[in-house]
Structures are given as structure tokens and as C-alpha cells.
Scaffold this active site. Structure first.
Site, PDB file in Angstrom:
ATOM      1  N   ASP A   1       9.190  12.024  12.205  1.00 57.06           N
ATOM      2  CA  ASP A   1       9.110  12.300  10.775  1.00 57.06           C
ATOM      3  C   ASP A   1      10.539  12.354  10.259  1.00 57.06           C
ATOM      4  O   ASP A   1      11.289  13.314  10.499  1.00 57.06           O
ATOM      5  CB  ASP A   1       8.346  13.598  10.493  1.00 57.06           C
ATOM      6  CG  ASP A   1       6.846  13.330  10.353  1.00 57.06           C
ATOM      7  OD1 ASP A   1       6.424  12.172  10.564  1.00 57.06           O
ATOM      8  OD2 ASP A   1       6.095  14.263  10.026  1.00 57.06           O
TER       9      ASP A   1
ATOM     10  N   ASP B   1      11.394  24.685   4.862  1.00 57.08           N
ATOM     11  CA  ASP B   1      11.128  23.275   5.154  1.00 57.08           C
ATOM     12  C   ASP B   1      11.295  22.445   3.877  1.00 57.08           C
ATOM     13  O   ASP B   1      10.326  22.227   3.158  1.00 57.08           O
ATOM     14  CB  ASP B   1       9.675  23.228   5.665  1.00 57.08           C
ATOM     15  CG  ASP B   1       9.319  21.952   6.374  1.00 57.08           C
ATOM     16  OD1 ASP B   1      10.238  21.207   6.762  1.00 57.08           O
ATOM     17  OD2 ASP B   1       8.116  21.699   6.543  1.00 57.08           O
TER      18      ASP B   1
ATOM     19  N   ASP C   1      -5.138  14.167   1.403  1.00 60.28           N
ATOM     20  CA  ASP C   1      -4.239  13.482   0.452  1.00 60.28           C
ATOM     21  C   ASP C   1      -4.943  12.359  -0.267  1.00 60.28           C
ATOM     22  O   ASP C   1      -4.627  12.054  -1.409  1.00 60.28           O
ATOM     23  CB  ASP C   1      -3.048  12.796   1.164  1.00 60.28           C
ATOM     24  CG  ASP C   1      -2.326  13.688   2.122  1.00 60.28           C
ATOM     25  OD1 ASP C   1      -2.293  14.896   1.879  1.00 60.28           O
ATOM     26  OD2 ASP C   1      -1.799  13.151   3.118  1.00 60.28           O
TER      27      ASP C   1
ATOM     28  N   HIS D   1      -2.941  12.550   5.331  1.00 56.46           N
ATOM     29  CA  HIS D   1      -3.929  13.575   5.694  1.00 56.46           C
ATOM     30  C   HIS D   1      -5.203  13.183   4.953  1.00 56.46           C
ATOM     31  O   HIS D   1      -5.132  12.678   3.823  1.00 56.46           O
ATOM     32  CB  HIS D   1      -3.569  14.958   5.170  1.00 56.46           C
ATOM     33  CG  HIS D   1      -2.268  15.528   5.649  1.00 56.46           C
ATOM     34  ND1 HIS D   1      -1.069  15.199   5.099  1.00 56.46           N
ATOM     35  CD2 HIS D   1      -2.014  16.454   6.600  1.00 56.46           C
ATOM     36  CE1 HIS D   1      -0.111  15.887   5.706  1.00 56.46           C
ATOM     37  NE2 HIS D   1      -0.654  16.657   6.624  1.00 56.46           N
TER      38      HIS D   1
ATOM     39  N   GLU E   1       2.920  17.577  16.681  1.00 58.30           N
ATOM     40  CA  GLU E   1       4.154  17.754  15.917  1.00 58.30           C
ATOM     41  C   GLU E   1       4.601  19.216  15.970  1.00 58.30           C
ATOM     42  O   GLU E   1       3.961  20.095  15.397  1.00 58.30           O
ATOM     43  CB  GLU E   1       3.901  17.338  14.462  1.00 58.30           C
ATOM     44  CG  GLU E   1       5.137  17.454  13.595  1.00 58.30           C
ATOM     45  CD  GLU E   1       4.902  16.961  12.165  1.00 58.30           C
ATOM     46  OE1 GLU E   1       4.093  16.038  11.961  1.00 58.30           O
ATOM     47  OE2 GLU E   1       5.536  17.512  11.256  1.00 58.30           O
TER      48      GLU E   1
HETATM   49  C1  XLS Z   1       4.374  20.181   7.634  1.00 61.05           C
HETATM   50  C2  XLS Z   1       4.211  19.005   8.458  1.00 61.05           C
HETATM   51  C3  XLS Z   1       3.042  18.118   8.078  1.00 61.05           C
HETATM   52  C4  XLS Z   1       2.721  17.178   9.203  1.00 61.05           C
HETATM   53  C5  XLS Z   1       1.358  16.570   9.093  1.00 61.05           C
HETATM   54  O1  XLS Z   1       5.383  20.838   7.641  1.00 61.05           O
HETATM   55  O2  XLS Z   1       5.405  18.302   8.462  1.00 61.05           O
HETATM   56  O3  XLS Z   1       3.280  17.449   6.896  1.00 61.05           O
HETATM   57  O4  XLS Z   1       3.661  16.162   9.331  1.00 61.05           O
HETATM   58  O5  XLS Z   1       0.371  17.499   8.900  1.00 61.05           O
HETATM   59 CA    CA Z   2       8.394  19.418   7.117  1.00 60.67          CA
HETATM   60 CA    CA Z   3       5.919  16.357   9.362  1.00 66.89          CA
END
Ligand code: XLS
Ligand code: CA
Ligand code: CA
Length: 437
Positions: A294, A305, A102, A99, A230
Site C-alpha cells: 500500500d 494514519d 466502497d 472494499h 495487512e
Molecule cells: C486502513 C487500511 C485499510 C486496508 C484495507 O488503515 O489501510 O484501508 O488497506 O482494508
Molecule cells: Ca493507512
Molecule cells: Ca492499507
């Protein structure tokens, strides 16, 4: 002097090795179904979990410190780049994802944030050149800051929509500059808590408008990567608009965006949506929309999560099964959106997390390849569906028969015998393949 001097490059040593800092199953050059493991498994490091996250959770702040995280914010950001590339080199990880937030600290203004990004992006570019490591995808963090309190592109505040677009524009620019192979949209705050204060129709329309603008901008700057959405069903909001893969696919079709996007499927988000990882991948595959993965794992007993490193061989096998049937991931890859646990406070824990993740996917690949080669489930499913080959069934499939015709058939023929689904037998065979591969 490096950042991980006490650790040498992680090499494949085989399943009997007692060296924890070695691969037991990931053998990069081994050929499976005509391609090397490293070609099948485009592993990627998530910058945020590996170099930004320091162990905080809902109940407490950082639990660990990285020895390079000293100095002012920009100094730390620079050192993190060098540490990250040394880490990926030693891990034999060929890609990273990031990101904007980051890699460089946010400034007081958008301009200052962009300046910080430019400085760090230049260093990343040099490191990419030096190591050959590539960028799998970039994205923007349009969820963390207080301005996104009511959403980003779905905010009731139009100036927040504008700010979101500005952030995405810059993140797409730098992703392209870094040769990124994809660009990801995860709608962190794109959802709502209550209908008592929410205009859902406007919010969904606005989300689509923003995505259309992103497509236009992609074309304008000539970005060749894939745009990915996503899905995630909850966290942070109660009703996330991108709930799961089929919701996203339906949304894209409604707004005529289905040819411009593919999906980035995260295992933990599948769990939160009460789907299996394989289900989410399968739904994308049959709709020709599987873009990237992912690669992590959740915890069925914790409803949030957890972003753990993938260690469940059943999940990785069935994930690789879908990925192989999909003919691979195209521009996508396997991004470890995973963090070591809060209690894993040593710096070398970062290595153990990635090693077990890579090994578990490598073994999953091997098992999945064999299952496909032997047509274990393919033949079974074909046989189970064999009634769809007779004359009546062909008529149904081709749309050559209507309700009246079907009624006539049912009255004359009744129903033929059902066959067993044999789930337990198939699960036994799956075990056998996992143990014996
Ligand atoms: C959060 C998401 C995030 C995405 C990218 O839960 O997984 O990390 O992969 O913004
Ligand atoms: Ca996640
Ligand atoms: Ca993710």
C-alpha cells in the site's frame, strides 16, 4: 460526456516539463533492468480514498463534493464506477482495489447488501472489459459498522463472527468474479483496549480459525489469487493483533498458516509501528512473505494514519530496492492507499496526488535499479560480514561447535578487530545516486 472532460490523458513529458498534468519521471515503456516501468510498477487506485472519501477527518465532515455524487445511493454508486474508470484510464493506472462497502451501499439486510453489490459488480465488469483495467485486490469492510464494536472475527459475540465470515465469503466471491489477483485481510477491529474485559487467547484463536476457513473457501471456489494480511499497529484499537510484519509472520507460523498467506505492507502503518517502510518490506522479503504494497506515506509529526500520497524519494527508493531484491511482487502491486488532503478540494487534485505518487515511485525504481546494478550496498554488506567465511564461522553456522568449543576459541584467540559500519559514507552515496540517476 465524461466526468473529467477538462483533463486529457496524462502523458510522460520528462523532468523539465512545466505542465503539472504530466508525468515527469514515470515513463511507462522505458526499460529498467530488462522490464518496462509499467511492468515493475503495477500501480493501483484505492477506490475508497479516491471515490468514496470526501475530506472528512476526526474534527469535521466532508470538505468537498464530487459533481457526480448526486441522486440516490445506488445511482451515485453507478456514476462512481464510470468516473473511476475514466479517471484510471486518463491516469494510465492499470489496477484498482476496493472494499465491498466502497463500491455499493449497504442494504438493510445482508441479502440486500449482496444484491446491491451484484448490480455494481456487473457494471464494474463491463468497464473492466472496455478498458482492460484489472482488479489488484478486494476486501471487506468488517470494521465500520456498529456490530463490530467488539471486533469482527475476534468479537466476544459469536454471531458477529458468523456475520464477518458471511461478508468475507461474498467479498471473496466478487473479487474472484472480477478476476482479482489477491484478497486482503486488514483486521480493523481485531485488537483490544483493555485486558480487564478481553480474552486474548480466545480472540487470537478465533482470528486464526476465520483465516483457516477463508483458506478452505478459497480452495473450494478455486480462487487463484494470493491471500494477504495487512499489518497495522494502532487505529482503531490500542493493541492491534496484526501489529507489524514480524508479529503477523509469527502468528501465521503459530497457527500453521504461513504457506497460505503473504503480507500487504503499507508505508504509513510501518511509520505507526515505529519502523521504516524498508524495514517492514525487508522483514517480509527475508521470510519470503512479501505480497503487495500500500503505497502511501505518513507524517512523523502526526501520530495517526494520514494516508498521504508518497512524495518522499528516499522512502520510495528504498522500498523499490527491497521489491527489486525480492524479484518483484508476484501477484501484488503498488496500491495508492492515499487520499488528497482535506484542503485539496478541487476534483483535479485527485490527478495531482496520483501523478506525484507515480513519479516518486518511478524515480525510486530508477535509483534502486542502479544501486543494485552497481552492487553498492550489496558488496559493502558482504565485506562487512566477511569474517563469516573463516573456519570458525563456518562451524558456528553449521552447528558444529558448542559453548565449550567457543569458550576454548575465545580463550585462545580473543576478539579480532571490528570494521567501521560507515553509515554516513553510505548515506552520502545514496544521496549521490538519488541526485544523479
Ligand atoms: C486502513 C487500511 C485499510 C486496508 C484495507 O488503515 O489501510 O484501508 O488497506 O482494508
Ligand atoms: Ca493507512
Ligand atoms: Ca492499507
Amino acid at each position: 460526456m465524461g466526468y473529467f472532460d477538462q483533463i486529457s490523458k496524462i502523458e510522460y513529458e520528462g523532468s523539465k516539463s512545466t505542465n503539472p498534468l504530466s508525468f515527469k519521471f514515470y515513463n511507462p515503456d522505458e526499460i529498467i533492468l530488462g522490464k518496462s516501468m509499467k511492468e515493475h510498477l503495477k500501480f493501483s487506485m484505492a477506490y475508497w480514498h479516491t471515490f468514496t472519501y470526501l475530506g472528512s477527518d476526526q474534527f469535521g465532515g466532508a470538505s468537498k463534493a464530487h459533481h457526480w455524487d448526486k441522486g440516490d445511493e445506488m445511482e451515485v454508486a453507478k456514476k462512481r464506477v464510470y468516473a473511476a474508470f475514466e479517471f484510471m484510464e486518463k491516469m494510465q493506472i492499470p489496477y484498482f482495489c476496493f472494499h465491498d462497502a466502497d463500491i455499493a451501499p449497504r442494504g438493510e439486510t445482508l441479502e440486500k447488501s449482496n444484491e446491491n453489490l451484484d448490480i455494481i459488480v456487473n457494471i464494474i465488469k463491463e468497464e473492466m472489459k472496455r478498458t482492460g483495467i484489472k482488479c489488484l485486490w478486494g476486501t471487506t469492510n468488517a470494521f465500520g459498522d456498529a456490530k463490530f464494536v467488539h471486533g469482527a472475527s475476534t468479537s466476544c459475540n459469536s454471531s458477529v463472527f458468523a456475520y464477518t465470515a458471511a461478508q468475507i465469503k461474498k467479498a471473496m466471491d466478487i473479487t474472484m468474479e472480477l478476476g482479482g489477483e489477491n484478497y486482503v485481510f486488514w483486521g480493523g477491529r481485531e485488537g483490544y483496549e483493555t485486558l480487564l474485559n478481553t480474552d486474548t487467547k480466545r480472540e487470537l484463536d478465533n482470528l486464526a480459525l476465520l483465516l483457516k476457513m477463508a483458506v478452505d473457501y478459497k480452495k473450494k471456489i478455486g480462487f487463484k489469487g494470493t491471500l494477504l494480511i495487512e499489518p497495522k499497529p494502532k487505529e482503531p484499537t490500542k493493541h492491534q493483533y496484526d501489529f507489524d510484519s514480524t508479529t503477523v509472520i509469527g502468528f501465521l507460523r503459530k497457527y500453521g498458516l504461513e504457506n497460505e498467506f503473504k503480507l500487504n505492507i503499507e508505508a504509513n502503518h510501518a511509520t505507526l509501528a515505529q519502523h521504516t517502510f524498508q524495514h517492514e518490506l525487508n522483514m517480509c522479503r527475508i521470510n519470503n512473505m512479501l505480497g503487495s504494497v500500500d503505497a502511501n506515506m505518513g507524517d512523523c509529526m502526526l501520530g495517526w494514519d494520514t494516508d498521504q500520497f508518497p512524495t518522499n524519494i528516499y522512502d520510495t527508493t528504498l522500498a523499490m530496492y527491497e521489491i527489486l531484491l525480492n524479484g518483484g511482487l508476484g501477484t501484488g502491486g503498488l496500491n495508492f492507499d492515499a487520499k488528497v488532503r482535506r484542503g485539496s478540494i478541487a476534483e483535479d487534485d485527485l490527478f495531482y496526488g496520483h501523478i506525484v505518487g507515480m513519479d516518486t515511485f518511478a524515480w525510486g525504481l530508477r535509483v534502486a535499479a542502479k544501486l543494485i546494478e552497481d552492487r553498492v550496498f550489496i558488496d559493502f554488506i558482504e565485506k562487512k560480514n566477511s569474517s563469516w567465511k573463516n573456519e570458525l564461522d563456518k562451524k558456528i553456522t553449521k552447528g558444529e561447535i558448542d559453548f565449550e568449543g567457543l569458550e576454548k576459541y575465545a580463550l585462545e584467540n580473543g576478539v579480532s578487530e571490528n570494521v567501521s559500519g560507515r553509515q554516513e559514507m553510505l548515506e552520502g552515496i545514496l544521496n549521490q545516486y538519488i541526485y544523479n540517476c
